[in-house]
Design a protein around this motif. Sequence first.
Motif, PDB file in Angstrom:
ATOM      1  N   PRO A  29      39.563  34.628  50.288  1.00  0.00           N
ATOM      2  CA  PRO A  29      40.752  34.537  49.425  1.00  0.00           C
ATOM      3  C   PRO A  29      40.457  34.042  48.016  1.00  0.00           C
ATOM      4  CG  PRO A  29      41.168  33.547  51.572  1.00  0.00           C
ATOM      5  CD  PRO A  29      39.694  33.780  51.487  1.00  0.00           C
ATOM      6  N   HIS A  30      39.293  33.425  47.816  1.00  0.00           N
ATOM      7  CA  HIS A  30      38.962  32.866  46.506  1.00  0.00           C
ATOM      8  C   HIS A  30      38.052  33.785  45.690  1.00  0.00           C
ATOM      9  CE1 HIS A  30      40.643  28.957  47.718  1.00  0.00           C
ATOM     10  NE2 HIS A  30      40.094  29.201  48.890  1.00  0.00           N
ATOM     11  N   ARG A  79      35.664  32.178  52.463  1.00  0.00           N
ATOM     12  CA  ARG A  79      35.793  32.145  51.003  1.00  0.00           C
ATOM     13  C   ARG A  79      36.487  33.378  50.447  1.00  0.00           C
ATOM     14  NH1 ARG A  79      36.462  27.893  49.173  1.00  0.00           N
ATOM     15  NH2 ARG A  79      36.015  28.695  47.098  1.00  0.00           N
ATOM     16  N   GLN A 135      37.537  27.619  53.631  1.00  0.00           N
ATOM     17  CA  GLN A 135      38.631  28.223  52.861  1.00  0.00           C
ATOM     18  C   GLN A 135      39.242  27.196  51.915  1.00  0.00           C
ATOM     19  OE1 GLN A 135      40.885  30.709  55.508  1.00  0.00           O
ATOM     20  NE2 GLN A 135      42.672  30.765  54.160  1.00  0.00           N
ATOM     21  N   GLU A 181      29.643  27.881  46.661  1.00  0.00           N
ATOM     22  CA  GLU A 181      30.145  28.421  47.929  1.00  0.00           C
ATOM     23  C   GLU A 181      29.085  28.318  49.023  1.00  0.00           C
ATOM     24  OE1 GLU A 181      32.991  29.789  45.039  1.00  0.00           O
ATOM     25  OE2 GLU A 181      30.818  29.989  45.061  1.00  0.00           O
ATOM     26  N   GLN A 225      45.035  31.199  50.194  1.00  0.00           N
ATOM     27  CA  GLN A 225      44.300  30.096  49.585  1.00  0.00           C
ATOM     28  C   GLN A 225      44.858  28.746  50.021  1.00  0.00           C
ATOM     29  OE1 GLN A 225      44.725  30.995  45.422  1.00  0.00           O
ATOM     30  NE2 GLN A 225      43.036  32.468  45.408  1.00  0.00           N
ATOM     31  N   PRO A 284      41.672  24.947  52.390  1.00  0.00           N
ATOM     32  CA  PRO A 284      43.128  25.084  52.361  1.00  0.00           C
ATOM     33  C   PRO A 284      43.813  23.744  52.096  1.00  0.00           C
ATOM     34  CG  PRO A 284      42.392  24.885  54.621  1.00  0.00           C
ATOM     35  CD  PRO A 284      41.140  24.895  53.759  1.00  0.00           C
ATOM     36  N   ARG A 321      47.631  36.661  48.732  1.00  0.00           N
ATOM     37  CA  ARG A 321      46.363  36.039  48.332  1.00  0.00           C
ATOM     38  C   ARG A 321      46.543  34.539  48.103  1.00  0.00           C
ATOM     39  NH1 ARG A 321      41.554  37.584  45.730  1.00  0.00           N
ATOM     40  NH2 ARG A 321      40.719  36.025  44.293  1.00  0.00           N
ATOM     41  N   ARG A 322      47.638  34.171  47.440  1.00  0.00           N
ATOM     42  CA  ARG A 322      47.891  32.760  47.155  1.00  0.00           C
ATOM     43  C   ARG A 322      48.166  31.993  48.448  1.00  0.00           C
ATOM     44  NH1 ARG A 322      46.438  28.250  45.100  1.00  0.00           N
ATOM     45  NH2 ARG A 322      48.120  26.801  44.626  1.00  0.00           N
TER      46      ARG A 322
END
Length: 261
Positions: A103-104, A101, A155, A115, A76, A157, A72-73
Amino acid sequence: MELILDGLSVVTDGRSLLRDLSLEVGGGQVVGLVGPNGSGKSTALRCVYRALRPSSGTVRVGGDDLSRLPVRRSAQLVAAMTQESAVDLDFTVEEVVALGRTPHLRGNQALGRRERELCARTMGLLGIGHLARRSVLTLSGGERQRVLLARALVQEPQILVLDEPTNHLDVRHQIELLSMLRGCGPTVLVVLHDLNLAAAACDRLGVLSDGRLVAAGPPAEVLTPELVGQVFGVTTCVVAHPLTGDPQLLYSLPSGLKGTS
């Protein structure tokens, strides 16, 4: 955020796809990977977005070993737009973009106001806002390409990985997309086949051949007639672009091909 590929090697079915690749991408830089088909470019990217585990070596993001981070991290931190990216379900453009979005969010958490505004702003930036309610199945290849990039950008990133992002795009949208990379925020590692576009868009280039890094540095230092001839097997003349000063390659066709139909 800095991205470091440290001694990456990939061996599968007895074949070495990548051999001891070490490359640094400074925070906020746009670094391009170029090389012939089968030289290991996409393999290197797959190690960065964790689709492939290297046989040896480490990918570091901001000093952290990416393989040791929770999935998950890492999702992100790293967003990818790949050659294999496809949308085969009857989703609308805005639904596909909103997937960036994921992963957040937790569970089935709905998008909040921020978002939704982020998705709308990103679609507008890429010129696809008017397609928001359209099914992605009705779009052209170039339109789908911009939808997938929007999904990656929302995302938010730290690292953005792009594998041949200009595929299916016309000249205008190729230039707009590559121009945007410099100011989009994340550190960018991008595979490009067009050496002239790579020279114009990238701060530095890494040239791969047979799974090995054979040169790395600013485009003007890397894209020499000697290296291009050695790696790509073509004859070129390198000139400075009259407006930007970027190196531009002029290719020579073998004399036997001229005048044929």
